[in-house]
Scaffold this active site. Structure first.
Site, PDB file in Angstrom:
ATOM      1  N   THR A  38       0.001   3.959  -2.959  1.00 24.16           N
ATOM      2  CA  THR A  38      -0.442   4.753  -3.536  1.00 24.16           C
ATOM      3  C   THR A  38      -1.706   5.477  -2.805  1.00 24.16           C
ATOM      4  OG1 THR A  38      -0.072   3.608  -5.562  1.00 24.16           O
ATOM      5  CG2 THR A  38      -1.991   5.618  -5.797  1.00 24.16           C
TER       6      THR A  38
ATOM      7  N   GLU B 242       2.917   0.321 -10.701  1.00 21.11           N
ATOM      8  CA  GLU B 242       4.313   0.087 -10.234  1.00 21.11           C
ATOM      9  C   GLU B 242       5.155   1.212 -10.801  1.00 21.11           C
ATOM     10  OE1 GLU B 242       5.740  -3.837  -9.237  1.00 21.11           O
ATOM     11  OE2 GLU B 242       3.784  -4.307  -8.378  1.00 21.11           O
TER      12      GLU B 242
ATOM     13  N   GLY C 206       0.155   9.684  -6.465  1.00 21.12           N
ATOM     14  CA  GLY C 206       0.264   8.662  -7.519  1.00 21.12           C
ATOM     15  C   GLY C 206       1.664   8.380  -7.900  1.00 21.12           C
TER      16      GLY C 206
ATOM     17  N   CYS D  82       0.884  -1.307   0.098  1.00 19.39           N
ATOM     18  CA  CYS D  82      -0.008  -0.090  -0.112  1.00 19.39           C
ATOM     19  C   CYS D  82       0.650   1.136  -0.009  1.00 19.39           C
ATOM     20  CB  CYS D  82      -0.854   0.016   1.272  1.00 19.39           C
ATOM     21  SG  CYS D  82      -1.713  -1.477   1.677  1.00 19.39           S
TER      22      CYS D  82
ATOM     23  N   GLY E 149     -12.314  -9.362 -36.362  1.00 16.35           N
ATOM     24  CA  GLY E 149     -13.514  -9.243 -35.640  1.00 16.35           C
ATOM     25  C   GLY E 149     -13.497 -10.287 -34.313  1.00 16.35           C
TER      26      GLY E 149
ATOM     27  N   GLN F 222      -5.433  -7.899 -33.699  1.00 15.64           N
ATOM     28  CA  GLN F 222      -5.591  -7.410 -35.073  1.00 15.64           C
ATOM     29  C   GLN F 222      -5.718  -8.545 -36.233  1.00 15.64           C
ATOM     30  OE1 GLN F 222      -6.494  -4.349 -35.516  1.00 15.64           O
ATOM     31  NE2 GLN F 222      -6.733  -4.273 -37.850  1.00 15.64           N
TER      32      GLN F 222
ATOM     33  N   PHE G 194      -0.146 -14.760 -46.503  1.00 16.70           N
ATOM     34  CA  PHE G 194      -0.006 -13.401 -47.150  1.00 16.70           C
ATOM     35  C   PHE G 194       1.338 -13.058 -46.627  1.00 16.70           C
ATOM     36  CE2 PHE G 194      -4.719 -14.051 -47.036  1.00 16.70           C
ATOM     37  CZ  PHE G 194      -5.107 -13.599 -48.455  1.00 16.70           C
TER      38      PHE G 194
HETATM   39  C1  LIG Z   1      -5.391  -2.021 -11.161  1.00 16.93           C
HETATM   40  C2  LIG Z   1      -4.481  -1.180 -10.503  1.00 16.93           C
HETATM   41  C3  LIG Z   1      -3.718  -1.897  -9.420  1.00 16.93           C
HETATM   42  C4  LIG Z   1      -2.959  -1.106  -8.644  1.00 16.93           C
HETATM   43  N1  LIG Z   1      -2.245  -1.755  -7.478  1.00 16.93           N
HETATM   44  C5  LIG Z   1      -1.752  -0.873  -6.741  1.00 16.93           C
HETATM   45  C6  LIG Z   1      -1.156  -1.361  -5.484  1.00 16.93           C
HETATM   46  O1  LIG Z   1      -1.373  -2.822  -5.074  1.00 16.93           O
HETATM   47  N2  LIG Z   1      -0.559  -0.986  -4.429  1.00 16.93           N
HETATM   48  C7  LIG Z   1      -0.229   0.724  -4.715  1.00 16.93           C
HETATM   49  O2  LIG Z   1       0.214   1.371  -3.768  1.00 16.93           O
HETATM   50  N3  LIG Z   1      -0.524   1.018  -6.189  1.00 16.93           N
HETATM   51  C8  LIG Z   1      -1.303   0.492  -6.940  1.00 16.93           C
HETATM   52  N4  LIG Z   1      -1.922   1.012  -8.024  1.00 16.93           N
HETATM   53  C9  LIG Z   1      -1.637   2.379  -8.158  1.00 16.93           C
HETATM   54  C10 LIG Z   1      -0.735   2.591  -9.532  1.00 16.93           C
HETATM   55  O3  LIG Z   1       0.914   2.423  -8.930  1.00 16.93           O
HETATM   56  C11 LIG Z   1      -0.800   4.187  -9.638  1.00 16.93           C
HETATM   57  O4  LIG Z   1      -2.123   4.235 -10.532  1.00 16.93           O
HETATM   58  C12 LIG Z   1       0.467   4.806 -10.782  1.00 16.93           C
HETATM   59  O5  LIG Z   1       1.337   4.727 -10.022  1.00 16.93           O
HETATM   60  C13 LIG Z   1      -0.025   5.965 -11.298  1.00 16.93           C
HETATM   61  O6  LIG Z   1      -0.490   6.903 -10.270  1.00 16.93           O
HETATM   62  P1  LIG Z   1      -1.847   7.782 -10.752  1.00 16.93           P
HETATM   63  O7  LIG Z   1      -2.998   6.948 -11.131  1.00 16.93           O
HETATM   64  O8  LIG Z   1      -2.244   8.583  -9.487  1.00 16.93           O
HETATM   65  O9  LIG Z   1      -1.496   8.680 -11.898  1.00 16.93           O
HETATM   66  P2  LIG Z   1      -0.827  10.160 -11.914  1.00 16.93           P
HETATM   67  O10 LIG Z   1       0.308  10.304 -11.104  1.00 16.93           O
HETATM   68  O11 LIG Z   1      -1.677  11.073 -11.649  1.00 16.93           O
HETATM   69  O12 LIG Z   1      -0.418  10.403 -13.398  1.00 16.93           O
HETATM   70  C14 LIG Z   1      -1.123  10.706 -14.523  1.00 16.93           C
HETATM   71  C15 LIG Z   1      -0.483  10.859 -15.716  1.00 16.93           C
HETATM   72  O13 LIG Z   1       0.496  11.903 -15.700  1.00 16.93           O
HETATM   73  C16 LIG Z   1       1.611  11.333 -15.843  1.00 16.93           C
HETATM   74  N5  LIG Z   1       2.715  11.905 -14.919  1.00 16.93           N
HETATM   75  C17 LIG Z   1       2.675  12.093 -13.607  1.00 16.93           C
HETATM   76  N6  LIG Z   1       3.798  12.744 -13.250  1.00 16.93           N
HETATM   77  C18 LIG Z   1       4.568  12.905 -14.400  1.00 16.93           C
HETATM   78  C19 LIG Z   1       5.798  13.527 -14.600  1.00 16.93           C
HETATM   79  N7  LIG Z   1       6.565  13.964 -13.531  1.00 16.93           N
HETATM   80  N8  LIG Z   1       6.280  13.611 -15.922  1.00 16.93           N
HETATM   81  C20 LIG Z   1       5.556  13.056 -16.923  1.00 16.93           C
HETATM   82  N9  LIG Z   1       4.302  12.488 -16.806  1.00 16.93           N
HETATM   83  C21 LIG Z   1       3.946  12.220 -15.524  1.00 16.93           C
HETATM   84  C22 LIG Z   1       1.653   9.683 -15.574  1.00 16.93           C
HETATM   85  O14 LIG Z   1       2.597   9.047 -16.198  1.00 16.93           O
HETATM   86  C23 LIG Z   1       0.365   9.612 -15.989  1.00 16.93           C
HETATM   87  O15 LIG Z   1       0.144   9.345 -17.512  1.00 16.93           O
HETATM   88  C24 LIG Z   1      -2.792   0.185  -9.025  1.00 16.93           C
HETATM   89  C25 LIG Z   1      -3.279   0.924  -9.872  1.00 16.93           C
HETATM   90  C26 LIG Z   1      -4.115   0.108 -10.902  1.00 16.93           C
HETATM   91  C27 LIG Z   1      -4.772   0.663 -11.838  1.00 16.93           C
END
Ligand SMILES: Cc1cc2nc3c(=O)[nH]c(=O)nc-3n(C[C@H](O)[C@H](O)[C@H](O)COP(=O)(O)OP(=O)(O)OC[C@H]3O[C@@H](n4cnc5c(N)ncnc54)[C@H](O)[C@@H]3O)c2cc1C
Length: 379
Positions: A125, A362, A130, A123, A339, A335, A276
């Protein structure tokens, strides 16, 4: 299989392959369709040593390498990407306790994690933290021989089902150096979970918020020193990223295998698609790109095993390259199926949906570029 692997590694790979093809592959479509978390099957993976792959053997771990882990996760994901990825997260959390916890903490928790009597989640995020994970706000306040923890964790894989939560919380306002890592047990008063998120893929495992409202955790459940938690969390992610990449590779390999078979069988314009030349070239590119990704993954795993100074950069490069390549190959396989690739019965659209998140979690693939370029430009 590459000549670079030892006989023992071939044996480990074969064992994972057999488990995946017997226990995962026949059920993967149904688990996806029904959003079923196959806890019983996941627990049976522990009998093969897959619940503590690179955990030390005095606490029940398999004591294997990151390269071995990549071989295992690639095979498991061939059976089911989503379930394999959850096993990877359990391994990451268990490794953090084994590596950074006190001996008492290791002895208390890790044997039950390597046997999967207990299942673990990771845990980090939060809703507001994020990619900028070090800005996390969940707070752990010392109170006698305990910490009282309050905050919300977002997107936690396994939330609500896992027994153990390895959780990063703020013990001071000193940025990344103010974060500590804790073990929190399900059932602790004040710990609750959000609703299971409805999501595009990874449907065979729950994703939900972990909500902490004055959760009292014994100080003995802190992993390592106060203020070292962020460092531990990032170290966990080096290997975690390789596993996530290995899972992407396994899923893409299944999609490619299905595409090759389909191209040989499907007749259009009086011949098989595989006749092809444009189709032949497409398949050749898919194979070449996937093999390049595989070579990169094992190079990065070797560097992490060897603890080379550039291992973190290599893990980030491998995560970025392998997950992007695997998603592209899986999408190309869809692809090739035309379909029919869009229909659930052919099993390719599930892989595309499952692999999409590997480019996000990650550390997003943009954040992998931040890590790589920062290391290139330092000094
Ligand atoms: C199905 C799923 C399972 C998950 N499991 C876990 C878990 O078990 N434990 C856990 O801790 N987390 C987990 N996560 C969280 C995951 O690690 C985060 O979603 C991820 O790190 C991105 O954070 P965010 O979604 O807040 O996106 P944001 O940080 O808000 O990013 C949004 C966009 O902005 C871009 N961005 C952000 N900062 C920059 C920068 N400095 N330069 C360029 N681009 C940038 C990102 O690349 C992204 O495209 C999970 C997520 C999902 C969807």
């Amino acid at each position: 299989m590459s000549a670079m692997f030892t006989d023992e590694q071939v044996m480990i790979r074969d064992m994972a392959q057999k488990f995946a093809r017997d226990q995962l592959l026949p059920h993967s479509d149904a688990w996806d369709r029904d959003s079923h978390f196959p806890v019983d099957v996941i627990k049976s993976a522990a009998e093969l040593g897959f619940a503590g792959i690179y955990v030390k053997d005095d606490v029940g771990g398999s004591g294997l390498t990151r390269t071995d882990a990549a071989l295992i996760f690639e095979q498991l994901a061939y059976g089911d990407v989503s379930t394999a990825a959850f096993i990877s997260i359990h391994n990451m959390a268990s490794w953090m306790i084994d590596t950074f916890g006190s001996d008492a903490l290791r002895q208390e928790w890790v044997p039950r994690l390597t046997s999967m009597e207990l299942i673990a989640s990771y845990c980090l995020t939060e809703p507001g933290a994020g990619s900028d994970a070090a800005s996390l706000k969940t707070r752990a306040v010392k109170d006698g021989d305990a910490y009282v923890i309050t905050g919300t964790k977002q997107f936690i894989s396994g939330a609500g089902v896992s027994d153990v939560y390895v959780l990063m919380a703020r013990t001071s306002d000193d940025g990344a150096k103010g974060v500590s890592a804790f073990i929190i047990e399900k059932g602790t008063p004040g710990l609750s979970f959000g609703a299971n998120e409805r999501k595009m893929g990874w449907k065979s495992q729950p994703t939900a918020q972990v909500i902490l409202d004055g959760v009292r955790v014994p100080a003995a459940n802190r992993i390592g020193e106060e203020g070292h938690g962020f460092k531990f969390a990032m170290a966990g992610l080096d290997g975690g990223r390789l596993n996530i990449a290995a899972c992407a590779l396994g899923g893409a390999q299944l999609a490619l295998d299905k595409a090759v078979e389909y191209a040989k069988e499907r007749m259009q314009f009086g011949k098989a698609l595989a006749e092809f030349q444009s189709m032949q070239f497409k398949l050749a590119d898919m194979e070449t790109e996937l093999q390049a990704a595989r070579v990169m993954l094992y190079e990065a795993a070797g560097r992490l095993d060897g603890k080379t100074p550039d291992a973190t950069r290599w893990c980030a490069m491998a995560k970025r390259f392998v997950t992007d390549t695997a998603f592209k190959v899986a999408n190309d396989a869809l692809q090739v199926h035309g379909g029919y690739g869009y229909l659930a019965d052919y099993g390719v659209e599930r892989i595309v949906r499952d692999l999409r998140v590997h480019q996000i979690l990650e550390g997003t693939n943009e954040i992998m570029r931040v890590i790589i370029s920062r290391d290139m430009l330092k000094g």
